[in-house]
Enzyme design. Structure first.
Site, short mmCIF file in Angstrom:
data_model
loop_
_atom_site.label_atom_id
_atom_site.label_comp_id
_atom_site.label_asym_id
_atom_site.label_seq_id
_atom_site.Cartn_x
_atom_site.Cartn_y
_atom_site.Cartn_z
N ASP A 173 -9.23 20.97 10.45
CA ASP A 173 -9.50 19.78 10.16
C ASP A 173 -9.01 18.98 11.44
O ASP A 173 -8.00 19.04 11.84
CB ASP A 173 -8.88 19.09 8.86
CG ASP A 173 -9.79 17.93 8.46
OD1 ASP A 173 -10.29 18.13 7.03
OD2 ASP A 173 -9.89 17.09 9.09
N ASN A 207 -23.56 17.95 3.39
CA ASN A 207 -24.99 17.22 3.37
C ASN A 207 -25.56 16.53 4.25
O ASN A 207 -24.62 15.86 4.95
CB ASN A 207 -24.83 16.49 1.87
CG ASN A 207 -24.95 17.40 0.63
OD1 ASN A 207 -25.68 18.25 0.51
ND2 ASN A 207 -24.33 17.13 -0.53
N HIS A 243 -32.08 20.79 -1.81
CA HIS A 243 -30.90 20.67 -2.63
C HIS A 243 -30.59 18.89 -2.70
O HIS A 243 -30.15 18.37 -1.68
CB HIS A 243 -29.37 20.87 -2.17
CG HIS A 243 -28.39 20.47 -2.68
ND1 HIS A 243 -28.02 20.55 -4.05
CD2 HIS A 243 -27.33 19.69 -2.13
CE1 HIS A 243 -26.75 19.64 -4.11
NE2 HIS A 243 -26.26 19.28 -3.09
N THR A 253 -17.97 14.16 -5.84
CA THR A 253 -18.13 15.69 -6.81
C THR A 253 -17.71 16.68 -5.82
O THR A 253 -17.80 16.91 -4.74
CB THR A 253 -19.64 16.01 -6.93
OG1 THR A 253 -20.31 16.19 -5.82
CG2 THR A 253 -20.44 15.10 -7.82
#
EC number: 1.1.1.27
Length: 381
Positions: free
Chosen positions: A101, A187, A242, A297
């Site tokens: 990260d 996403n 998706h 989520t």
């Protein structure tokens, strides 16, 4: 991480040179005589009382070479990345877990938190770094990092910003783990799986989007709730994007081989008196509902990714609806990635199941492909 301190002391006897290495790490190593002081001109680290304790505690017979059967790396230690990490650890799917990260403080904190719990998951080797060298020789790299959509930002602009981020990630991943499989979770997952495939130049079987694996799990859960049956016994698929344009395959939904469409010809349509189409609406809306209530989520997607990881690393050859390149199928001629049932094994996607769709389902899949292509064709690499 394991921290190793090496102390080198050289002595010459009968014309031969003997080197003793004292290691304060996991691998056993020879210890010097207790009367011999540590350090000297050849010392590369200060002496430690722990060296004496270790040498008194153990009698070493031979050096131990680390043997790694599998290594998983996760890029991104946000909520989704850590949910993936915990889910994978609880399944005991690898010998080493590496985290990467850019946020060094968060990365160190999350790593320490997991390391302190490693006793309970039988995973002694949890490492992390901002440098991708920590991911070297990974069998599987899971990408959860990416830019978040800003208020008023177009989807195209969001994806374009992610392309820039993925360029940096993919060059390092390919450099250190040229034979790895990729699972893209960030996403919009279908488009970013395409981006990862383009930038990595990996064969398509090794670039996998988490896709509709979670959507399908939600679909089966909600069907099971209606029928008072465990979701594992409810068989049905969500394919395509998706997201909002996903496609519920009502023609294939069955319980113990009994097609629900034979019991209700209008299932999933506007004419259905039982309004089963609301099940799919709830699948699409559920993520938005969860985000509204708790902000993110992450647990369900973490469990979903661990499920995919298990199929790959254990070579289970289970069928999952994951995002893959489907050009040439279902009348789709664009270079898009969409979810279709795929067999996952140690090579990644080994086979694609050619599901027979009803005409209206195939039309919706084509529409899903067009939605993605309209964005992809504008991307600049």
């Amino acid at each position: 991480m394991s921290w190793t301190v090496g102390i080198l002391r050289a002595s010459q006897r009968a014309g031969t040179v003997r080197a003793n290495f004292l290691c304060l790490g996991m691998a056993p190593s020879p210890c010097p005589p207790a009367a011999t002081p540590l350090g000297g001109a050849w010392a590369v680290a200060p002496a430690s009382k722990m060296a004496t304790v270790k040498c008194e505690l153990m009698k070493n017979f031979t050096s131990e070479e680390p043997v790694r059967n599998s290594k998983i790396s996760i890029v991104g230690t946000g909520s989704v990345g850590m949910a993936c990490a915990v889910s994978i650890l609880l399944k005991g799917l690898s010998d080493e877990l590496a985290l990467v990260d850019v946020d060094e403080g968060r990365l160190k904190g999350e790593t320490m938190d997991l390391q302190h719990g490693s006793l309970f998951v039988k995973m002694p080797n949890i490492v992390s770094s901002r440098d991708y060298v920590v991911t070297a020789n990974s069998n599987l790299v899971i990408i959860t990092a990416g830019a978040r959509q800003e208020k008023g930002e177009t989807r195209l602009n969001l994806v374009q910003r992610n392309v820039a981020i993925f360029k940096l990630m993919m060059s390092s991943i390919v450099q250190y783990s040229p034979r790895c499989k990729l699972i893209v979770v960030s996403n919009p997952v279908d488009i970013l799986t395409y981006v990862a495939w383009k930038l990595s130049a990996f064969p398509q079987n090794r670039v996998i989007g988490s896709g509709c694996n979670l959507d399908t799990a939600r679909f089966r859960f909600l069907i099971g709730q209606r029928l008072s049956i465990h979701s594992e016994s409810c068989h049905g698929w969500i394919l395509g994007e998706h997201g909002d344009s996903s496609v519920p395959v009502w023609s294939g939904v069955n319980i113990a081989g009994v097609p629900l469409k034979e019991l209700n010809l209008d299932i999933g349509t506007d004419k259905d008196p039982e309004q089963w189409k609301n099940v799919h609406k709830d699948v699409v809306a559920s993520a938005y509902e969860i985000i509204k209530m708790k902000g993110y989520t992450y647990w369900a997607i973490g469990l979903s990714v661990a499920d995919l990881t298990e199929s790959i690393l254990k070579n289970l050859r289970r069928v999952h609806p994951v995002s893959t390149r489907i050009k040439g199928l279902y009348g789709i001629n664009e270079e898009v990635f969409l979810s279709v049932p795929c067999i996952l094994g140690e090579s990644g996607i080994t086979d694609l199941i050619k599901v027979k769709l009803a005409p209206e389902e195939e039309a919706r899949l084509q529409k899903s492909a067009k939605t993605l292509w309209d964005i992809q064709k504008e991307l600049k690499f």
